[in-house]
Design an enzyme around this catalytic site. Structure first.
Site, short mmCIF file in Angstrom:
data_model
loop_
_atom_site.label_atom_id
_atom_site.label_comp_id
_atom_site.label_asym_id
_atom_site.label_seq_id
_atom_site.Cartn_x
_atom_site.Cartn_y
_atom_site.Cartn_z
N SER A 95 -4.05 3.02 4.96
CA SER A 95 -4.41 2.35 3.72
C SER A 95 -4.28 0.84 3.85
O SER A 95 -5.11 0.08 3.31
CB SER A 95 -3.51 2.85 2.58
OG SER A 95 -3.87 2.28 1.35
N PHE A 105 -10.28 -1.18 -4.00
CA PHE A 105 -8.84 -1.44 -3.91
C PHE A 105 -8.07 -0.12 -3.95
O PHE A 105 -7.12 0.08 -3.18
CB PHE A 105 -8.41 -2.36 -5.07
CG PHE A 105 -6.94 -2.64 -5.09
CD1 PHE A 105 -6.39 -3.55 -4.20
CD2 PHE A 105 -6.11 -1.99 -5.98
CE1 PHE A 105 -5.03 -3.82 -4.20
CE2 PHE A 105 -4.75 -2.25 -6.00
CZ PHE A 105 -4.21 -3.17 -5.11
N LYS A 156 0.81 -1.22 0.00
CA LYS A 156 0.00 0.00 0.00
C LYS A 156 0.85 1.27 0.00
O LYS A 156 0.54 2.25 0.67
CB LYS A 156 -0.98 0.01 1.19
CG LYS A 156 -1.87 -1.22 1.26
CD LYS A 156 -2.60 -1.48 -0.04
CE LYS A 156 -3.62 -0.41 -0.38
NZ LYS A 156 -4.35 -0.71 -1.64
N HIS A 164 6.59 -7.55 -2.88
CA HIS A 164 6.70 -6.85 -1.60
C HIS A 164 7.83 -7.43 -0.76
O HIS A 164 8.03 -7.01 0.39
CB HIS A 164 5.39 -6.93 -0.83
CG HIS A 164 4.25 -6.22 -1.49
ND1 HIS A 164 4.33 -4.92 -1.92
CD2 HIS A 164 3.00 -6.64 -1.80
CE1 HIS A 164 3.18 -4.55 -2.46
NE2 HIS A 164 2.36 -5.57 -2.42
N ARG A 178 -8.36 3.31 -2.89
CA ARG A 178 -9.28 3.90 -1.92
C ARG A 178 -9.47 5.40 -2.09
O ARG A 178 -10.55 5.88 -2.42
CB ARG A 178 -8.77 3.59 -0.50
CG ARG A 178 -9.75 3.84 0.62
CD ARG A 178 -9.15 3.37 1.93
NE ARG A 178 -7.93 4.06 2.25
CZ ARG A 178 -7.87 5.16 3.01
NH1 ARG A 178 -8.96 5.65 3.53
NH2 ARG A 178 -6.71 5.74 3.25
N GLY A 192 -6.15 7.73 -2.62
CA GLY A 192 -5.02 8.29 -3.35
C GLY A 192 -4.64 9.68 -2.88
O GLY A 192 -4.31 10.54 -3.70
N MET A 252 -7.70 5.80 -12.85
CA MET A 252 -7.22 4.50 -12.35
C MET A 252 -8.34 3.75 -11.63
O MET A 252 -8.47 2.54 -11.75
CB MET A 252 -6.04 4.72 -11.40
CG MET A 252 -4.77 5.20 -12.07
SD MET A 252 -3.79 3.88 -12.83
CE MET A 252 -3.15 3.04 -11.39
N ARG A 288 6.35 5.14 0.87
CA ARG A 288 5.29 6.08 1.25
C ARG A 288 5.40 6.37 2.75
O ARG A 288 5.83 5.50 3.52
CB ARG A 288 3.92 5.47 0.93
CG ARG A 288 2.74 6.39 1.11
CD ARG A 288 1.44 5.65 0.80
NE ARG A 288 0.29 6.53 0.74
CZ ARG A 288 -0.96 6.12 0.53
NH1 ARG A 288 -1.20 4.82 0.34
NH2 ARG A 288 -1.96 6.99 0.50
N TYR A 298 6.01 8.00 -2.95
CA TYR A 298 4.60 8.25 -3.31
C TYR A 298 4.33 9.76 -3.32
O TYR A 298 3.61 10.27 -4.20
CB TYR A 298 3.72 7.55 -2.29
CG TYR A 298 2.24 7.64 -2.52
CD1 TYR A 298 1.58 6.74 -3.34
CD2 TYR A 298 1.47 8.62 -1.88
CE1 TYR A 298 0.20 6.80 -3.53
CE2 TYR A 298 0.10 8.69 -2.08
CZ TYR A 298 -0.53 7.78 -2.90
OH TYR A 298 -1.89 7.86 -3.09
N THR A 300 0.57 -0.20 -7.32
CA THR A 300 -0.20 -0.33 -8.56
C THR A 300 -0.02 0.89 -9.45
O THR A 300 0.08 0.76 -10.68
CB THR A 300 -1.69 -0.55 -8.24
OG1 THR A 300 -1.82 -1.67 -7.36
CG2 THR A 300 -2.49 -0.81 -9.51
#
Length: 422
Positions: free
Chosen positions: A270, A384, A184, A240, A386, A388, A364, A262, A325, A188
């Protein structure tokens, strides 16, 4: 045990009563009929037939009962008694048969359960022998052994064997492109950007196949590392797994590796939202409880500081790029240009503009090839992708918990790593 004893005594009593009745019946007959009666009993194998529940007086010659010294109803009365004994012994035999079936079934079920328990304990013993320790996670109900501790990391228990036994020996290719991250952290988002850069911003090609197929998850069972090995080059791989547990060939083959990090405050919020949406991790505690586990490193792929620091220490290698991020949010085009240069690509202004639009959070979220909509039948209700956002943690974390997470970030500052959380 008492039930078995009572049934056995009942059987013995009926057997003795039958013998007594046979003796009385035999002595009510005249001598010549008595001999015929005994021969008939012998031919009927009375004791064996009793056990087999097939004693049948109706098959005896009627002449046996026609020649008697007692009253006309004596033989018939004993014949009725024998028929009653026959019915009782049939009931006993039926019950014994059912009892035997139940015993065998119970024994089989017990053997299966004992075998399953034995395999479970043997599996735990093997894990401990390899340095893997199962950890009980609070607020997870009965299924609280969802993570295993291995070499300082909390790994998903269902993926631990793959990470420990298979991933280190995964065959790496020089033209691979890897995206590595803590869960998270914008994984993606980064995957879609990297895939489009490497495919000259071919948006139709990206939409034709979902991201799980064109950018597979290395340690996940679907499609699995064996299928990834068979993929055509260049391969795009997501994982991961922290740097210290990645394939040994990673340094030798030097594929392109992009690590995205992040800030821990938004990450913990998240991650909790995602885990509550899946069926793997049933967490019944509060956001504060989960944040405490995050600080202690008792979440999937934790501890966060160790995971991020290992990647930060590799940032100076030619084949490793470290981005955040927050950088993508605040300077999308600048960060994308940096990623493109690292991948040996050049983007025109129209391509960069189209890429920025395609990778906006709204697009997205609506894009069925990246929003994991194909998992809706498996996951619980939720999104998925949520929100951003940067700073959403302020709606969920208390000042005290925020201070604890700030301490985690502060511990990384001596190494030159800083995070923006708002």
């Amino acid at each position: 045990m008492a039930w078995f004893s009572s049934r056995w005594h009942h059987f013995i009593f009926q057997h003795r009563k039958l013998n007594s009745d046979l003796w009385v019946l035999k002595n009510t007959l005249l001598p010549n009929s008595r001999t015929q009666f005994c021969n008939c009993l012998q031919s009927q194998n009375i004791h064996g037939q009793l056990a087999g529940n097939r004693l049948s007086l109706t098959r005896m010659p009627s002449s046996i009962f026609s020649n008697r010294r007692s009253t006309p109803n004596v033989a018939n009365s004993y014949k009725g008694k024998f028929q009653h004994v026959q019915y009782s012994t049939r009931q006993d035999a039926r019950r014994t048969k059912n009892l035997m079936i139940a015993t065998y079934v119970s024994a089989a079920v017990g053997a299966v359960l004992l075998t399953a328990v034995g395999f479970r304990f043997y599996g735990r013993f093997r894990k401990r022998a390899r340095g893997i320790e199962e950890i009980e996670v609070p607020h997870c109900g009965r299924r609280n052994r969802v993570i295993c501790r291995y070499r300082g990391y909390s790994l998903p228990s269902v993926l631990t064997d793959t990470i420990v036994n298979d991933i280190p020996f995964f065959e790496v290719r020089p033209d691979d492109v890897w995206v590595v991250s803590f869960p998270k952290a914008g994984t993606t988002w980064t995957q879609e950007i990297v895939y489009l850069i490497c495919n000259d911003c071919d948006f139709e090609k990206a939409k034709a196949t979902n991201i799980e197929q064109r950018f597979p998850y290395l340690e996940f069972p679907v499609p699995g590392h064996r299928e990834i090995t068979k993929m055509d080059s260049p391969r795009f791989i997501k994982t991961h797994v922290p740097f210290s547990l990645l394939p040994k060939q990673l340094e030798e083959k030097s594929p392109k590796v992009i690590y995205i990090a992040r800030n821990p405050k938004d990450t913990v919020v998240s991650l909790l939202s995602f885990l509550q949406m899946t069926n793997y991790f049933t967490f019944t505690g509060t956001t504060h409880d989960f944040a405490e586990l995050f600080v202690e490193g008792k979440v999937l792929y934790g501890p966060w500081t160790k995971h991020v620091m290992e990647a930060w220490e590799q940032r100076n290698r030619d084949n490793v790029l470290f981005i955040t991020y927050e950088d993508l949010h605040k300077d999308f085009r600048g960060t994308v240009r940096e990623v493109a240069r690292f991948l040996g690509k050049t983007l025109s202004e129209p391509q960069l503009r189209n890429l920025e639009q395609h990778c906006s959070f709204q697009n997205m979220s609506d894009n069925d090839s990246v929003n994991y909509s194909w998992m809706k039948g498996i996951w619980k209700e939720g999104r998925f992708l949520r929100k951003g956002e940067i700073g959403d943690w302020k709606r969920h974390l208390s000042p005290e918990m925020s201070a604890k997470l700030d301490t985690m970030v502060t511990s990384l500052e001596p190494a030159g790593l800083q995070f923006v959380d708002s």
